[in-house]
Design an enzyme around this catalytic site. Structure first.
Site, PDB file in Angstrom:
ATOM      1  N   GLY A 216     -25.840  39.715  64.358  1.00 41.21           N
ATOM      2  CA  GLY A 216     -24.712  40.651  64.431  1.00 41.21           C
ATOM      3  C   GLY A 216     -25.062  41.983  63.813  1.00 41.21           C
ATOM      4  O   GLY A 216     -26.240  42.270  63.562  1.00 41.21           O
ATOM      5  N   ASN A 217     -24.072  42.811  63.588  1.00 36.31           N
ATOM      6  CA  ASN A 217     -24.307  44.083  62.902  1.00 36.31           C
ATOM      7  C   ASN A 217     -23.090  44.427  62.050  1.00 36.31           C
ATOM      8  O   ASN A 217     -22.106  43.698  62.036  1.00 36.31           O
ATOM      9  CB  ASN A 217     -24.644  45.187  63.913  1.00 36.31           C
ATOM     10  CG  ASN A 217     -23.527  45.406  64.908  1.00 36.31           C
ATOM     11  OD1 ASN A 217     -22.432  45.815  64.536  1.00 36.31           O
ATOM     12  ND2 ASN A 217     -23.781  45.096  66.181  1.00 36.31           N
ATOM     13  N   ARG A 218     -23.160  45.537  61.356  1.00 33.19           N
ATOM     14  CA  ARG A 218     -22.132  45.836  60.352  1.00 33.19           C
ATOM     15  C   ARG A 218     -20.874  46.509  60.905  1.00 33.19           C
ATOM     16  O   ARG A 218     -19.978  46.862  60.154  1.00 33.19           O
ATOM     17  CB  ARG A 218     -22.732  46.754  59.274  1.00 33.19           C
ATOM     18  CG  ARG A 218     -23.770  46.079  58.437  1.00 33.19           C
ATOM     19  CD  ARG A 218     -24.201  46.999  57.303  1.00 33.19           C
ATOM     20  NE  ARG A 218     -25.371  46.474  56.623  1.00 33.19           N
ATOM     21  CZ  ARG A 218     -25.307  45.520  55.701  1.00 33.19           C
ATOM     22  NH1 ARG A 218     -24.143  44.999  55.359  1.00 33.19           N
ATOM     23  NH2 ARG A 218     -26.414  45.091  55.137  1.00 33.19           N
ATOM     24  N   SER A 219     -20.804  46.713  62.182  1.00 29.25           N
ATOM     25  CA  SER A 219     -19.623  47.394  62.725  1.00 29.25           C
ATOM     26  C   SER A 219     -18.359  46.557  62.516  1.00 29.25           C
ATOM     27  O   SER A 219     -18.348  45.362  62.801  1.00 29.25           O
ATOM     28  CB  SER A 219     -19.814  47.648  64.219  1.00 29.25           C
ATOM     29  OG  SER A 219     -18.601  48.064  64.781  1.00 29.25           O
ATOM     30  N   ALA A 282     -20.722  48.775  68.679  1.00 30.40           N
ATOM     31  CA  ALA A 282     -22.129  48.684  68.293  1.00 30.40           C
ATOM     32  C   ALA A 282     -22.697  47.494  69.071  1.00 30.40           C
ATOM     33  O   ALA A 282     -22.493  46.337  68.694  1.00 30.40           O
ATOM     34  CB  ALA A 282     -22.244  48.457  66.799  1.00 30.40           C
TER      35      ALA A 282
END
Ligand code: CTP
Length: 415
Positions: A216-219, A282
């Site tokens: 995943g990512n931090r968005s 993102a």
């Protein structure tokens, strides 16, 4: 702690006449009053006699900008209803009983509120609340149809628990829905995107490794959701493709997705109909080639992941646009940690976008997970505007303003 900029409140300088009639839901008008004040509005409550049986004058006296008005006969002003009607930016009737709805339809002036309603040229918002049987009565339905035809904004009631414990349609809309109707009517971006279909993507995609793990990512999705809400407040018909578990207003068509592939499919299927596409999500650039059906156990040793590239949705949209197969105004995002301006502008041209919103996610209080942001918007014609640190809602409203200006200048005939 860094303070967000002191940009003006969205209803600063706006005068709201808040008409309260005698339904049990009158107590919710107090919350509506407080929220309008918090947004900077000048609120003048007008209470009917029946409302005074439900809620006290004192509460409104403490919360509103002026003491509540309750009678046509007052020493303060000679003709209070015309003064109220002429100075209002909007008149909101919350809750609106069957009686006031009928008075407004027939033009009957029976008290200060009904007189004000027919003395005003300001937009009128009515928020009906009554028992289901009354709500469904043909006379009430017909009265509301006539009012809607005349341009009165009707905020429909919800299904839910009613006074006396019955359950059904007729419960006053939630205070936030009422306030949203006010913002849509007289807010800073009111009507700017009326008649436009806006597709917004939000949140970070999750690419499964196995049933319990993902890349995943931090968005957080906050900025994308705020853009969807701002576009709606500006009058657009909004579709939101999101991975984020953030609630969205009822008027927004929402498609929940998880992976880049699902987001690709949802965005592409809505792209042809959209006047504007804002890719705030993102999207993962790489995903595991295949996800394991079962949880990968560590006793089997350290697994190695084979990644494959995902489709660049925005680039595909830009290519369709270059080929004349898409007419949407394309807006991308560039979350950068260095050479922000240069990297963002190279994405703008590489992906054939109209606008790109760049932010320096390494800066304090900016970008992922924060409730504030600071961005610079670049256009494909050298346009550039910076929005300094402020709430994500304010950034969203600024982005919608730029989009509305672009639509006017670049696509004046777009339908
Ligand atoms: N984007 C997209 N599909 C992808 C990757 C990105 O639609 N598979 C969109 C994002 O929604 C954003 C813009 O492209 O609007 C820029 O995304 P970003 O990740 O910053 O840029 P990339 O092109 O992926 O380049 P890099 O990650 O190398 O900076």
């Amino acid at each position: 702690m860094t303070q967000p900029s002191n940009a003006p409140l969205p209803l600063a300088g706006k005068r709201v006449v808040l008409g309260v009639t005698g339904g049990i839901a009158a107590y919710k008008a107090i919350e509506v009053c407080r929220r309008l004040i918090d947004l900077g509005a000048y609120v003048v409550p007008v209470l009917t006699d029946a409302a005074l049986n439900m809620v006290g004058e004192t509460t409104f006296r403490a919360l509103a900008s002026e003491p509540p008005k309750t009678s046509l006969w007052t020493d303060e002003v000679t003709i209070p209803h015309t003064q109220l009607g002429q100075t209002a930016d909007v008149v909101v009737v919350c809750p609106a009983t069957a009686r006031i709805i009928s008075d407004l339809r027939t033009g009957r002036s029976a008290d200060l509120l009904s007189a004000t309603l027919i003395a005003t040229e300001a937009p009128v918002i009515v928020c009906p609340a009554m028992h289901t049987e009354m709500w469904e009565h043909p006379a009430v339905m017909e009265n509301l149809d006539v009012l809607a035809e005349r341009g009165v904004i009707v905020v429909p009631p919800e299904d839910g628990r009613l006074a006396g414990g019955d359950i059904g349609k007729g419960r006053l809309a939630a205070p936030e829905t009422v306030v949203e109707a006010v913002l849509t009517t007289i807010g800073p971006n009111a009507h700017q995107l009326a008649g436009k279909r806006v597709l917004v993507s939000a949140g970070g995609t999750r690419e499964p490794i196995d049933p319990v793990r993902f890349i995943g990512n931090r968005s957080s999705g906050k900025q994308g959701h705020a853009i969807a809400e701002a576009a709606k407040l500006a009058g657009a018909e909004v579709t939101l493709v999101t991975t984020a578990a953030i609630p969205s207003s009822s008027g927004i068509r929402r498609i929940d997705v998880e992976t880049a592939a699902q987001m690709h499919q949802a965005v592409m299927s809505g792209s042809a109909a959209a006047h504007v596409i804002v890719m705030a999500a993102a999207v993962a650039d790489f995903a595991p080639q295949s996800a394991s059906d079962q949880k990968i156990k560590k006793v089997a040793g350290i697994p190695s992941l084979t990644l494959h590239p995902t489709v660049d949705i925005l680039e595909e949209l830009g290519t369709l646009k270059a080929a004349g197969q898409l007419t949407s105004l394309l807006v991308g995002f560039a979350a950068e940690t260095q050479n922000v301006s240069q990297n963002a502008q190279s994405k703008l041209h590489r992906k054939n976008l109209d606008l790109i919103v760049a932010n320096d996610v390494a800066a304090d209080q900016v970008g992922f997970a924060h409730s504030t942001n600071a961005v610079t918007i670049y256009g494909n014609d050298g346009f550039e505007v910076s929005l300094s640190l402020r709430s994500k809602e304010q950034i969203a409203s600024g982005i919608c303003e730029v989009i509305a200006d672009r639509l006017k200048t670049k696509h004046p005939k777009q339908k």
